[in-house]
Design a protein around this motif. Structure first.
Motif, PDB file in Angstrom:
ATOM      1  N   VAL A  51      32.270  13.330  41.938  1.00 19.33           N
ATOM      2  CA  VAL A  51      33.772  13.550  42.236  1.00 19.33           C
ATOM      3  C   VAL A  51      34.234  12.125  43.076  1.00 19.33           C
ATOM      4  CG1 VAL A  51      35.658  14.691  43.537  1.00 19.33           C
ATOM      5  CG2 VAL A  51      33.547  15.802  42.215  1.00 19.33           C
ATOM      6  N   VAL A 107      39.325  16.309  39.738  1.00 19.38           N
ATOM      7  CA  VAL A 107      39.398  17.694  39.883  1.00 19.38           C
ATOM      8  C   VAL A 107      38.686  18.409  38.997  1.00 19.38           C
ATOM      9  CG1 VAL A 107      41.096  19.540  39.755  1.00 19.38           C
ATOM     10  CG2 VAL A 107      41.860  17.659  41.003  1.00 19.38           C
ATOM     11  N   CYS A 108      38.875  17.898  37.775  1.00 22.28           N
ATOM     12  CA  CYS A 108      37.830  18.410  36.673  1.00 22.28           C
ATOM     13  C   CYS A 108      36.491  18.431  36.895  1.00 22.28           C
ATOM     14  CB  CYS A 108      38.345  17.992  35.365  1.00 22.28           C
ATOM     15  SG  CYS A 108      39.765  18.455  34.608  1.00 22.28           S
TER      16      CYS A 108
END
Length: 179
Positions: free
Chosen positions: A38, A76-77
């Motif tokens: 992330v 985010v995904c």
């Protein structure tokens, strides 16, 4: 030009730090691996915001605007997909992001080519897009671990370092008197 040079040094340092962490985290917990996956696109989003602000804002830098937005959405995904599908999902999202970010970086490098040092950014963008395709395909087979993604970031850091050095030497040449 000094601002862009310093920014490229910062981008290289951040990429090399991520490579070190990713290399050390190959046997780390799922949480650490997910956080690193992330972090990479999240940092890219922040870096594009910083760069756009320093070089004329969003209006003058639509490629960076789209790259920042893409990187935010991907971060985010990545968190969601990695949580649900593990490493294979994370590598697929990472690959899609590398593809899109590479295309945006290539476009920005082409637009900035008169500033110098952009050939490295264009090569990096093209290589990122290609790596993104490879990662996306690998996600459906023997999925690579985070340590296998580290060379991608290392090459990115290397290209940012080359661009920074190019701008450094170019600035010194401009300051030196003609012989």
């Amino acid at each position: 030009m000094v601002s862009l040079r310093n920014f490229y040094f910062l981008r290289a340092l951040a990429a090399f730090a991520w490579v070190a962490l990713a290399s050390l985290s190959s046997s780390a917990s799922r949480l650490v691996v997910g956080a690193l996956l992330v972090l990479y696109p999240a940092w890219d989003a922040v870096a594009n915001v910083i760069d756009a602000r320093r070089s004329g804002g969003w209006q003058a830098n639509p490629g960076q605007k789209f790259n920042a937005l893409t990187s935010i959405v991907i971060a985010v995904c990545m968190a969601v997909v990695f949580t649900l599908r593990g490493n294979a999902g994370g590598v697929l999202v990472f690959g899609l992001w590398a593809l899109l970010a590479g295309l945006f970086q290539l476009a920005v490098g082409i637009r900035r080519r008169k500033l110098g040092g952009q050939a490295f950014m264009m090569i990096s963008g093209a290589q990122s897009a290609l790596a993104g395709v490879v990662f996306s395909i690998q996600a459906f087979g023997a999925t690579p671990g985070i340590a296998q993604l580290a060379p991608y970031a290392a090459f990115g850091g290397f290209y940012f370092l080359l661009s920074a050095l190019w701008l450094t030497f170019r600035a010194k040449q401009a300051l030196s008197p003609a012989a």
